[in-house]
Design a protein around this motif. Structure first.
Motif, mmCIF file in Angstrom:
data_model
loop_
_atom_site.group_PDB
_atom_site.id
_atom_site.type_symbol
_atom_site.label_atom_id
_atom_site.label_comp_id
_atom_site.label_asym_id
_atom_site.label_seq_id
_atom_site.Cartn_x
_atom_site.Cartn_y
_atom_site.Cartn_z
ATOM 1 N N GLN A 1 0.842 -1.205 0.000
ATOM 2 C CA GLN A 1 0.000 0.000 0.000
ATOM 3 C C GLN A 1 0.870 1.245 0.000
ATOM 4 N N THR A 2 0.455 2.229 -0.803
ATOM 5 C CA THR A 2 1.166 3.509 -0.823
ATOM 6 C C THR A 2 0.172 4.659 -0.788
ATOM 7 N N ASP A 3 0.611 5.758 -0.213
ATOM 8 C CA ASP A 3 -0.110 7.033 -0.256
ATOM 9 C C ASP A 3 0.868 8.078 -0.788
ATOM 10 N N GLN A 4 0.429 8.792 -1.826
ATOM 11 C CA GLN A 4 1.299 9.808 -2.406
ATOM 12 C C GLN A 4 0.536 11.111 -2.589
ATOM 13 N N LYS A 5 1.228 12.194 -2.351
ATOM 14 C CA LYS A 5 0.727 13.533 -2.642
ATOM 15 C C LYS A 5 1.683 14.159 -3.654
ATOM 16 N N GLN B 1 8.180 22.203 -11.754
ATOM 17 C CA GLN B 1 8.675 21.653 -10.489
ATOM 18 C C GLN B 1 7.632 20.672 -9.952
ATOM 19 N N THR B 2 8.093 19.461 -9.648
ATOM 20 C CA THR B 2 7.208 18.414 -9.144
ATOM 21 C C THR B 2 7.723 17.913 -7.805
ATOM 22 N N THR B 3 6.811 17.812 -6.829
ATOM 23 C CA THR B 3 7.144 17.305 -5.505
ATOM 24 C C THR B 3 6.229 16.131 -5.187
ATOM 25 N N ARG B 4 6.826 14.976 -4.868
ATOM 26 C CA ARG B 4 6.064 13.792 -4.477
ATOM 27 C C ARG B 4 6.393 13.442 -3.030
ATOM 28 N N ASP B 5 5.374 13.432 -2.197
ATOM 29 C CA ASP B 5 5.512 12.945 -0.826
ATOM 30 C C ASP B 5 4.948 11.537 -0.767
ATOM 31 N N PHE B 6 5.762 10.598 -0.255
ATOM 32 C CA PHE B 6 5.467 9.175 -0.373
ATOM 33 C C PHE B 6 5.427 8.519 1.000
ATOM 34 N N PHE B 7 4.427 7.645 1.171
ATOM 35 C CA PHE B 7 4.378 6.761 2.336
ATOM 36 C C PHE B 7 4.006 5.375 1.831
ATOM 37 N N GLY B 8 4.905 4.401 2.033
ATOM 38 C CA GLY B 8 4.681 3.046 1.544
ATOM 39 C C GLY B 8 4.823 2.022 2.651
ATOM 40 N N GLN B 9 4.032 0.960 2.536
ATOM 41 C CA GLN B 9 4.096 -0.079 3.546
ATOM 42 C C GLN B 9 3.678 -1.420 2.969
ATOM 43 N N MET C 1 12.414 -3.582 10.745
ATOM 44 C CA MET C 1 11.226 -3.499 9.900
ATOM 45 C C MET C 1 10.546 -2.151 10.079
ATOM 46 N N GLY C 2 9.934 -1.672 9.012
ATOM 47 C CA GLY C 2 9.238 -0.407 9.103
ATOM 48 C C GLY C 2 8.592 -0.007 7.795
ATOM 49 N N CYS C 3 7.954 1.146 7.806
ATOM 50 C CA CYS C 3 7.366 1.730 6.601
ATOM 51 C C CYS C 3 8.425 2.574 5.900
ATOM 52 N N ARG C 4 8.093 3.054 4.716
ATOM 53 C CA ARG C 4 9.008 3.919 3.961
ATOM 54 C C ARG C 4 8.339 5.273 3.766
ATOM 55 N N LYS C 5 8.974 6.323 4.276
ATOM 56 C CA LYS C 5 8.486 7.678 4.095
ATOM 57 C C LYS C 5 9.566 8.464 3.395
#
Length: 784
Positions: free
Chosen positions: A422-426, A454-462, A512-516
């Motif tokens: 699962q990922t959440d991106q802005k 200019q492009t900015t991606r904020d990512f949270f993956g798990q 172990m962990g998520c990726r931000k």
């Protein structure tokens, strides 16, 4: 056989044409086979109205009549009539669009495409959102090469702009009903006209039902049913001579079934796991050699629950005779919930349930004008904000990956039935752009354009268990084993539960962990061109342009956090020369172009040597590569009533220098010198139609389309299991027109050619994505 059938059709058409009377009717009337010469089509590729043959860039403009004749119902169907365009469905239920060899074989919902689809100049940011874009069209414009200057979303391959039919000044209505093989029913229609002295409206709708074309070769069950509803409301408001407003509100929902791949062999992913796998899977029968044959998991509802709401508002205000201000505002909401069969067997070797939610805000503001009637200019900016939730539930209960032998005495096997990725991106994109076109002489014109983005991606993956705890328990054991290999015998203290992040961190602790993460990049796209108007009917042009595609993060099997590394933006510098001309008293329109692309940091799916599970998929950048080729397209009207449209494209791709990675079985390889995956070198098509009068107000027509494509491979390394052979497809049509009515009988893939568009290994299965079998049907339509 296919070539012979088409040759016979062409000979018959010419024989009729030599004795046929001149055709009658209006080329603007929907539902007829007539249309204006292709060179006269008005396009808005440079955000102003121009004849297509006066625009010094590679554009293919397709009228609603041409689209209807060729049976174009979705973007992927354009492969029939657009040179250099290719579309292939991935094993994960989405389509990848490629132009001139520039494509992106990635299935993450938030992956920016190399070929962007637009609806009336408004970007539809992600390819899965484009299913309903081909409703009630006036035309389609295909722009090839980097498109980073005038349009709101950078793309390195090109763009496809679907332009809706506009509200009419007088009341008008029309529609079609089609019935085809497999009980497929298609209905579409529109109502258009004035609502007041300043307001016009148009309502369009379509429904596609039935058509379950796949058949299980072990149970006789069927799959592939269509259930797509689509609608649009357009309003044009002109309260004053210098102000125009256009509102577009459209929506579609897709409850059709995702088709299954075709199984053609077993290749176990985890060596030594065969004894733990179901014997029936290891001995599963190979599919018969036809497009319909497939298998899938029993008891699974494969109906999608996908939908899109699209809205846009365009406002244009003329400040004076030469200067106009334009604003475009859009909001889009896409929802996805779809099961996808991955392995093509009745066992659960690999399948997914994909959920997603996308919200997009888009705003563009621009000012354009002319230099006192000589040349023109345009400046503007745009802002886009996307929020993307993307989730894969992986189901692989029977696969080798899912059986872990913990102990022989006593025998202890841990089954890992699946997990969630699962990922959440802005994503925020800000751009400013400018375009100038100025005549140097009466026949020579200079063009220049640039865009800063200019492009900015904020990512949270798990990655997390989410099923029964077995996967979380296994990762706890795996972490301890890896730590011990680095001399760390103290417990980590991590005992993940069902919803805790499992992805392993870096050695030696492997926590172990998520990726931000955040990916922030900018670039400057540009284009310089020179147009030479040789005479009223001939244009020669030369362009140099540079474009970018934003980097992205994947939604992918992520046993380690490193597998979620992003790819950086890719860059294409393109060199192109072209010709557009009308010859022989304007009975032959011809366009030709040659191109060379210097390609840097091409984004692609490669493989990663996972510390626990062998080679897994990973996003990568190919440092250096190139594309070279040429295209020719023509529209020939040799005699009254006969139109022949041949197209040809040749595309040669190559990885330059060294590029080390792994092939599909996990063996290390150097991909230097290799061609790109799924890019055929040669594509051709010929669409021909002849129309003649049977009686007053009664006409007949016969036509067909021949499409050929050379062979290719699904990966960089040629091998038998990922081979996509060359194929040739034939479509035929015949019908009559009486006043406002039209009736036709049609056949697609009439030779029932068995072909596929990709082939690869998914988990333990070798699978193909097959094309459609022979279909035939009848259509009746009217226009009032």
């Amino acid at each position: 056989m296919a070539a012979t059938s088409f040759l016979a059709l062409a000979i018959t058409s010419v024989a009729h044409a030599q004795s046929a009377p001149a055709q009658s009717g209006s080329p603007e009337q929907p539902g007829t086979a007539l249309e204006a010469p292709s060179s006269e089509i008005i396009v808005t590729a440079q955000k102003r109205s121009e004849r297509v043959n006066d625009v010094g860039m590679s554009i293919q403009a397709l009228s609603n009549v041409a689209l209807s004749n060729a049976g174009i119902a979705a973007p992927q169907d354009l492969v029939k009539i657009v040179p250099g365009f290719n579309s292939n469905p991935t094993p994960y239920g989405s389509n990848v669009f490629t132009l001139r060899g520039i494509g992106y074989q990635e299935t993450t919902l938030s992956a920016a495409p190399t070929v962007t689809v637009y609806s009336d100049e408004v970007p539809i940011p992600f390819s899965p959102e484009t299913a309903g874009v081909a409703l009630d069209l006036q035309r389609v414009e295909v722009l090839k090469g980097p498109q980073g200057t005038l349009y709101g979303q950078n793309s390195t391959g090109g763009l496809i702009n679907f332009i809706a039919a506009r509200p009419t000044d007088n009341f008008s209505a029309g529609g079609e009903v089609s019935y085809g093989r497999f009980d497929a029913v298609d209905i579409n229609g529109f109502v258009s006209g004035p609502l007041s002295s300043t307001l016009k409206g148009r309502l369009a709708f379509s429904a596609s039902q039935g058509g379950a074309w796949q058949k299980s070769y072990t149970t006789n069950a069927k799959l592939g049913e269509r259930d797509l509803l689509n609608g649009r409301v357009l309003l044009d408001w002109d309260p004053a001579s210098n102000f125009h407003a256009s509102l577009n509100v459209s929506a579609w929902r897709d409850h059709g079934e995702t088709p299954a791949p075709q199984f053609f062999g077993i290749q176990v992913l985890t060596p030594g796991a065969e004894l733990l796998m179901p014997p029936g899977l290891l001995a599963y029968p190979v599919a018969p050699k036809n497009n319909r044959a497939a298998d899938w998991d029993a008891g699974v509802d494969y109906h999608r629950r996908n939908s899109l709401l699209f809205s846009s508002l365009k406002l244009k205000y003329d400040l004076d005779e030469d200067v106009s201000l334009t604003s475009m505002t859009s909001y889009q909401r896409f929802k996805r919930n779809q099961p996808v069969e991955g392995d093509g067997t009745a066992f659960q070797d690999y399948s997914t349930i994909q959920a997603g939610d996308v919200k997009t805000w888009y705003q563009e503001l621009r000012v354009d004008g002319s230099f006192g009637g000589k040349g023109n200019w345009l400046i503007g900016g745009n802002y886009e904000h996307d929020t993307v939730f993307d989730q894969f539930r992986i189901l692989n209960r029977d696969g080798s990956f899912s059986h872990v032998l913990l102990s022989l005495s006593p025998l202890t096997i841990l089954n890992l039935p699946g997990n969630y990725e699962q990922t959440d991106q802005k994503i925020k994109t800000v751009a400013a752009f400018a375009n100038v076109e100025y005549p140097l002489t009466d026949t020579l014109k200079l063009q220049g354009a640039a865009r800063y983005t200019q492009t900015t991606r904020d990512f949270f993956g798990q990655a997390y268990d989410g099923v029964n705890g077995n996967t979380a328990f296994f990762f706890t054991l795996l972490q301890a084993q890896l730590r011990a290999a680095y001399g760390i015998f103290t417990p980590s203290g991590q005992m993940p539960g069902l919803n805790d992040c499992l992805s392993l961190g870096a050695a030696p602790t492997f926590l172990m962990g998520c990726r931000k993460d955040r990916l922030k990049q900018d670039n400057v796209s540009w284009r310089v061109g020179l147009n030479w108007k040789v005479d009223a009917n001939t244009l020669i042009y030369a362009n140099v342009s540079q474009g970018y595609k934003a980097g992205s993060f994947p939604t992918i099997i992520a046993s380690t956090q490193a597998e979620m590394d992003p790819v950086t933006q890719e860059r294409v510098r393109a060199y192109e020369v072209g010709l557009k001309s009308s010859l022989f008293d304007r009975t032959l329109d011809i366009t030709a172009a040659g191109f060379y692309y210097d390609y840097r940091n091409k984004q692609t799916i490669g493989r990663y040597a996972d510390i626990a599970f062998g080679t897994l998929l990973k996003l990568l950048n190919v440092p250096r590569s190139r594309v070279a080729g040429f295209e020719v397209a023509a529209s020939w009207r040799p005699v009254a009533g006969l139109t022949i449209n041949p197209v040809l494209s040749y595309t040669d791709t190559k990885v330059r220098g060294q590029f080390l990675n792994f092939d599909y079985v996990g063996a290390p390889a150097d991909f230097g010198g290799r061609a790109f995956p799924l890019v055929p070198k040669l594509q051709t098509s010929v669409d021909a139609q002849y129309r003649w009068a049977l009686a007053e107000n009664l006409n007949a027509f016969v036509g067909g389309n021949l499409t050929t494509q050379s062979g290719t491979y699904t990966s960089f390394v040629p091998n038998a299991n990922e081979r996509v052979p060359a194929y040739q497809l034939v479509d035929l049509r015949v019908g009559v027109e009486a006043g406002n009515w039209r009736f036709s009988i049609w056949g697609r893939n009439v030779t029932d050619k068995w072909y596929w568009t990709s082939a690869t290994r998914i988990n333990d299965a070798l699978v193909r994505q097959t094309g459609m079998p022979r279909t035939f049907g009848a259509t009746i339509g009217f226009h009032y």
